[in-house]
Design an enzyme around this catalytic site. Structure first.
Site, mmCIF file in Angstrom:
data_model
loop_
_atom_site.group_PDB
_atom_site.id
_atom_site.type_symbol
_atom_site.label_atom_id
_atom_site.label_comp_id
_atom_site.label_asym_id
_atom_site.label_seq_id
_atom_site.Cartn_x
_atom_site.Cartn_y
_atom_site.Cartn_z
ATOM 1 N N ASP A 60 43.755 62.600 44.782
ATOM 2 C CA ASP A 60 44.628 62.226 44.236
ATOM 3 C C ASP A 60 44.224 63.578 43.235
ATOM 4 O O ASP A 60 45.346 64.311 41.932
ATOM 5 C CB ASP A 60 46.032 61.474 43.478
ATOM 6 C CG ASP A 60 45.175 60.387 42.932
ATOM 7 O OD1 ASP A 60 43.802 60.426 42.634
ATOM 8 O OD2 ASP A 60 45.589 59.239 42.159
ATOM 9 N N SER A 61 43.341 63.738 42.933
ATOM 10 C CA SER A 61 42.575 64.680 42.009
ATOM 11 C C SER A 61 43.159 66.421 42.075
ATOM 12 O O SER A 61 43.074 67.088 41.224
ATOM 13 C CB SER A 61 41.436 64.760 41.560
ATOM 14 O OG SER A 61 40.447 64.785 42.940
ATOM 15 N N ASP A 99 43.651 59.969 49.369
ATOM 16 C CA ASP A 99 43.853 59.004 48.382
ATOM 17 C C ASP A 99 45.645 58.653 48.363
ATOM 18 O O ASP A 99 46.376 59.438 48.937
ATOM 19 C CB ASP A 99 43.693 60.151 46.573
ATOM 20 C CG ASP A 99 42.753 59.404 45.737
ATOM 21 O OD1 ASP A 99 42.254 58.443 45.900
ATOM 22 O OD2 ASP A 99 42.455 60.546 44.898
ATOM 23 N N LYS A 129 42.596 55.443 50.474
ATOM 24 C CA LYS A 129 42.535 54.788 48.954
ATOM 25 C C LYS A 129 42.987 54.620 48.112
ATOM 26 O O LYS A 129 43.798 55.306 47.877
ATOM 27 C CB LYS A 129 40.845 55.567 48.419
ATOM 28 C CG LYS A 129 40.528 55.406 47.471
ATOM 29 C CD LYS A 129 39.159 55.961 46.656
ATOM 30 C CE LYS A 129 39.295 57.033 45.735
ATOM 31 N NZ LYS A 129 40.308 57.273 44.559
ATOM 32 N N GLU A 131 44.197 52.681 44.518
ATOM 33 C CA GLU A 131 43.026 52.127 43.225
ATOM 34 C C GLU A 131 43.429 50.892 42.863
ATOM 35 O O GLU A 131 44.610 50.124 43.081
ATOM 36 C CB GLU A 131 43.616 53.029 42.172
ATOM 37 C CG GLU A 131 43.100 54.616 42.188
ATOM 38 C CD GLU A 131 43.831 55.561 41.140
ATOM 39 O OE1 GLU A 131 44.177 54.726 40.161
ATOM 40 O OE2 GLU A 131 42.449 56.539 40.932
ATOM 41 N N GLU A 198 34.926 54.046 40.005
ATOM 42 C CA GLU A 198 34.308 55.224 38.726
ATOM 43 C C GLU A 198 34.226 54.253 37.199
ATOM 44 O O GLU A 198 34.885 53.851 36.461
ATOM 45 C CB GLU A 198 35.874 55.375 39.008
ATOM 46 C CG GLU A 198 36.280 56.602 37.703
ATOM 47 C CD GLU A 198 36.952 57.463 37.541
ATOM 48 O OE1 GLU A 198 37.830 57.132 38.796
ATOM 49 O OE2 GLU A 198 37.417 59.030 37.460
#
Ligand code: KIV
Length: 296
Positions: A60-61, A99, A129, A131, A198
């Site tokens: 999602d970056s 993501d 993925k 978070e 991270e």
């Protein structure tokens, strides 16, 4: 090209990624380390896949690197699906992990499961993925039950930027480190097949890597993880402004693009592009003797 150990037909799979760790539980040997890079579209996916990257993360970056937002928070489910489809079309060998964007797994569990399944069913992702640590246990277990492999992500989780007060390194005090370790263990216990670590001290990432039976993939977490992930734009120098301390720039593609486009503009304005060799011509017989008349 060295691509490390992998399944017979060369395709990287979820069990193959897990089996690397099981073969070497403390931490992976250098040659078995997992390579992961973010990919956002067809050309980046093709180039990364053909270069032998193991895991393509549709991160999602892309909200920041491709869409120009200030954070990862605004990117939508439909946008992430759109980019994941493009990456799918450019990938043959690498494992594709997508993501889940902010807001698509934070409210109701059934909705989160449905959203995750769309990445697999409609966009061709092989895993998602997510978070967060302890608070995501139930969701991760539900996804695994629904046949959606999950990669966890703990430490500095960019979707928590407001709660964290910015993009801050996590786990720097003994208590904070303990919490990150608990989060990582929770992600593993819930059934994730791998976990991103991270923005944390190298020592903590090394401890988590030795503790877990699933592979750890580090970003800003030092060299002792089982693999590394970098944002493609940081790696190739296609960024605006300073890169983070942990990112190594292997090329300056931004400069190459600017230089090429400046030269093109000069050539157009100087009348040297296109040349005769870059132009089409009428067949000889048709052009000889006959004037082309405008057809109204
Ligand atoms: O979105 C992303 O690029 C990521 C990586 C930084 C792990 O989540």
């Amino acid at each position: 090209m060295s691509v490390g150990p992998h399944a017979g037909n060369g395709k990287i799979t979820v069990p193959e990624i897990l089996s690397r760790k099981h073969a070497s539980p403390d931490s992976l040997s250098n040659s078995a380390k997992i390579t992961c890079v973010t990919a956002y579209d067809y050309p980046s996916a093709r180039l990364l896949d053909e270069a032998g990257v193991d895991v393509l993360l549709v991160g999602d970056s892309l909200a920041m690197t491709v869409l120009g937002y200030e954070s990862t928070l605004p990117v939508t489910l439909e946008e992430m699906l759109h980019h994941t489809r493009a990456v799918r079309r450019g990938t043959r060998r690498a494992l594709i992990v997508a993501d889940m964007p902010y807001g698509t797994y934070h409210a109701e569990l059934p909705e989160a499961v449905r959203n995750a399944m769309r990445f697999v069913k409609e966009a061709g992702a092989e895993a998602v993925k997510i978070e967060g640590g302890e608070r995501r246990m139930e969701l991760i277990a539900r996804l695994v039950e629904a046949e959606v492999p999950v990669m966890g992500h703990v430490g500095l989780t960019p979707q928590s930027m407001h709660a964290m007060g910015g993009f801050r390194v996590q786990g720097k005090t003994p208590d904070a480190a303990e919490q990150v370790l608990r989060d990582a263990r929770a992600v593993e216990a819930a059934g994730a097949f791998a976990i991103v670590l991270e923005g944390m001290p190298r020592e903590l990432a090394a401890q988590i890597t030795a503790d877990l039976r699933i592979p750890t993939i580090g970003i800003g977490a030092g060299p002792d993880c089982d693999g590394q992930v970098l944002v493609l734009n940081d790696l190739i120098g296609l960024t605006f402004g300073a890169s983070p301390k942990f990112a190594r720039r292997y090329a300056n593609v931004g400069e190459i693009i600017s230089g090429a486009v400046r030269e093109y503009c000069e050539d157009v304005r100087g009348g040297t592009f296109p040349s005769d060799a870059e132009s089409y011509h009428m067949p000889k017989a048709a052009s000889e003797g006959k004037k082309i008349r405008a057809v109204s």
